[in-house]
Design a protein around this motif. Structure first.
Motif, short mmCIF file in Angstrom:
data_model
loop_
_atom_site.label_atom_id
_atom_site.label_comp_id
_atom_site.label_asym_id
_atom_site.label_seq_id
_atom_site.Cartn_x
_atom_site.Cartn_y
_atom_site.Cartn_z
N LYS A 233 1.43 0.40 -3.08
CA LYS A 233 1.53 0.22 -1.64
C LYS A 233 1.99 -1.20 -1.34
N GLU B 220 4.57 3.18 1.06
CA GLU B 220 4.03 3.80 -0.15
C GLU B 220 5.17 4.11 -1.09
N ARG C 158 2.53 4.79 -8.68
CA ARG C 158 2.44 4.58 -7.24
C ARG C 158 2.02 3.15 -6.94
#
Length: 671
Positions: free
Chosen positions: A238, A204, A236
């Motif tokens: 992933k 992450e 953000r």
């Protein structure tokens, strides 16, 4: 005062100052808006992406406003009444000092009427042609106002066209958020720090206020490999690592900021490399330490055996434990090595549990160690003498023989006794430790005298006694004999025994007196025979003793020594008789005094002179010296005479003492 002139000058300069302030204000606002709009357009065109652009834009805009404000302050100072009057004089509209002199304080001695007249005149002149005179000063002010308005219009147009409400330029309204995004670190978190080989791990990425980042990965010994990552509006994203075959290092960079390096370890299978268990037997067994098998065979161990464990696994360990049910014994762990020792307390199956740092299970079968503990036997102890319940002797000293046995060794033997009165009251237990040979044998026969004289015993009381033996095990196991009962005789039994003992002593005195008389005659006869010559032998040799004479003299010396030993034994018998008399209740009578007098007679009879005479005779017999033997026999005969007389006096004293003791006993029994 030149109030009229000052008033006219203020009337002329006030519009100039107002227009100047407006122009400077428009210029400052326009410059700030232009800078903010330019920064917003750079962001809109993606020429800027770092979050600190908001801070830079506001810093430039505020700096421009500060500079314009400082310039405006300087310009305002040039449009004051005094400065306008001076500029009018410098431009030739008025003579030098005509206006400025009126604004200054009047000199001393100046006529007020004339000053007032000059003030009114100049004020009228300013009112008449002042507007025309300040026109050269008004033109720069008007130009400034136009320039300010143009800059303001341009700045507002640039700022408004950059979509400052809904687009990227909307960040201008949140400088605090821009500051947080500027100082916020770039973070990288892995879903797990430890995975099995072939698994993938999710990362992450978090870079607040940024639109993109670079994800860097490498295996041990390799160089970094970059991968671009697009971030969402919250900064953000992933990222998956893919199947891992070895440890992986990862980090994220965005702009000039970098995250910490994250390590994801790949868990490899763990095996037990080596294991050694050594049995250290208790020291009292005298057995050498030896390794024991760990293949699952049952171990038969003496109680107190210490098992020392040493081993190594192929991976670092978190802990190592021997466990049996709820019992656990932890081992010391250093990296992949483990070691330690424990003493099994019960018979059980002990299992070795190894836990790795990364949680990987141990491959292979579990190590099992079945243990059966063999306890050391308890010592066996008995009292064969007297070996039964009995009556206490009159001397209150009971001889005991204690027989103690153990399979390995005895460390201590204790005699425990307690008094129980005839009323049932029990005293505290008294313990007497017996001396054990230093080599700690496994079988010991010990003699001991149980002395009860200081126990405050009364007729009818009982004493219970037993023996306790302890072995040489660490726990010092104790074995106890059967408890024996020792009963004190009643007063009538004590007196009967005392009378019997008195008769025995009386018989000993009679026998010793007769023996002393007979021995005295033998000594005198032998001494006289040494003085006469033998029949038919002419003159007798005085130099040495014959064999027959030597044997007879040795018989005399031996009989004398035996008599002395009997006298010593008689003294002990008298002491025992005294104690029995005390027990019989005649401890303070003339009986006790007479017994003491008899002991004194015996002490005088067994004088050092008698012992010296006997020693002289023995030395003469050893030297075979006839003359010396004769003299020794004569002196010994004199000492024997004293002994006989002392024994006869003792016999008479004892008879009287015995009679008095019998009368005292009868008196006690009649009460």
């Amino acid at each position: 005062m030149s109030a009229a002139t000052r008033h006219e000058l203020q009337r002329l300069s006030r519009p100039l100052r107002i227009r100047s302030r407006a122009g400077w204000a428009a210029l400052g606002l326009g410059a700030g808006a232009l800078l903010l709009g330019a920064a917003a357009w750079l962001v809109r065109l993606d020429w800027l992406s770092a979050p600190y652009w908001v801070l830079v834009a506001w810093a430039l805009a505020l700096a421009a406003l500060a500079i314009v404000a400082w310039l405006a302050w300087r310009a305002q100072a040039t449009l004051s009444s005094a400065r306008v009057a001076r500029q009018l004089e410098e431009r030739g509209a008025w003579r030098q000092g005509t206006l400025t002199a009126l604004l200054d304080s009047a000199a001393p001695g100046t006529s007020e009427s004339l000053l007032d007249l000059a003030d009114r005149t100049q004020a009228a002149e300013l009112f008449r042609r002042g507007d025309e005179a300040v026109e050269p000063l008004a033109r720069p002010v008007r130009a400034l106002a136009l320039a300010g308005a143009a800059v303001l219009l341009l700045g507002l147009t640039a700022f408004a066209s950059a979509d400052p409400v809904g687009g990227a330029a909307s960040a201008l309204w949140h400088p605090r958020r821009a500051w947080d995004a500027t100082v916020a670190p770039v973070r990288l978190r892995a879903a797990g720090s430890l995975v099995d080989r072939g698994d993938s791990v999710e990362f992450e990425v978090e870079a607040f206020g940024r639109r993109s980042a670079t994800f860097w990965v490498r295996a041990p010994g390799e160089s970094w490999r970059p991968r671009g990552v697009r971030l969402d509006s919250l900064g953000r994203a992933k990222v998956w690592s893919g199947a891992l075959q070895s440890d992986l290092y990862a980090r994220v960079s965005s702009g000039t900021r970098n995250s910490d390096t994250v390590l994801v370890r790949v868990r490899l299978p763990v095996f037990l490399g080596s294991l050694t268990v050594t049995a250290h037997y208790p020291a009292y067994l005298g057995m050498e330490s030896e390794p024991v098998p760990t293949g699952g065979d049952t171990l038969i161990l003496p109680a107190g055996t210490r098992l020392e464990t040493r081993g190594e696994a192929t991976a670092p360990l978190a802990r190592a434990i021997w466990s049996a049910g709820t019992r656990e014994r932890r081992l010391a762990v250093t990296a992949g090595r483990f070691s330690g020792s424990f003493v099994p307390q019960v018979s059980a199956e002990y299992r070795l549990t190894l836990t790795t740092d990364n949680g990987a299970p141990l491959a292979g079968d579990t190590v099992r160690l079945p243990v059966r503990i063999v306890a050391d036997s308890v010592p066996q102890v008995g009292i064969p003498v007297p070996g039964a319940d009995t009556l206490a002797p009159l001397s209150l000293e009971l001889p005991l023989v204690i027989d103690a046995r153990d399979d390995h060794g005895i460390t201590s033997v204790t005699v425990e006794s307690r008094r129980i009165s005839r009323l049932g009251v029990t005293d505290s237990t008294q313990r007497q430790n017996l001396v054990i040979p230093p080599q700690r044998p496994d079988h010991a026969i010990l003699a001991h005298t149980l002395d009860l004289n200081q126990r405050g015993l009364l007729p009818g009381d009982t004493v219970r006694y037993s023996a306790v033996a302890r072995d040489n095990t660490p726990g010092r196991q104790a074995g106890r004999s059967r408890e024996f009962v020792l009963r004190l005789p009643t007063m009538s039994e004590v007196r009967a025994a005392q009378r019997e003992a008195t008769e025995t002593v009386s018989s000993q005195l009679d026998s010793m007196s007769a023996s002393s008389r007979r021995l005295e005659r033998q000594t005198e006869d032998l001494a006289r025979e040494r003085a006469r010559p033998a029949d038919g032998a002419g003159e007798r040799s005085e130099e040495s003793l014959s064999f027959e004479e030597s044997k007879r003299a040795e018989g005399v010396a031996k009989s004398q020594r035996e008599l002395m030993q009997q006298a010593e034994a008689l003294k002990e018998s008298l002491e025992s008789l005294r104690k029995s008399a005390e027990a019989a209740g005649v401890g303070d009578s003339a009986w006790q005094r007479q017994l003491e007098e008899i002991r004194d007679q015996l002490d005088r009879a067994l004088s050092p002179e008698l012992r010296e005479r006997l020693a002289e005779l023995e030395q003469a017999l050893k030297n075979l010296d006839a003359e010396q033997a004769k003299a020794a026999l004569e002196r010994l005969a004199e000492a024997q005479k004293e002994l006989r007389e002392a024994l006869e006096r003792s016999r008479e004293l004892f008879r009287r003492a015995a009679l008095e003791g019998d009368l005292a006993n009868l008196t006690q029994e009649s009460r």
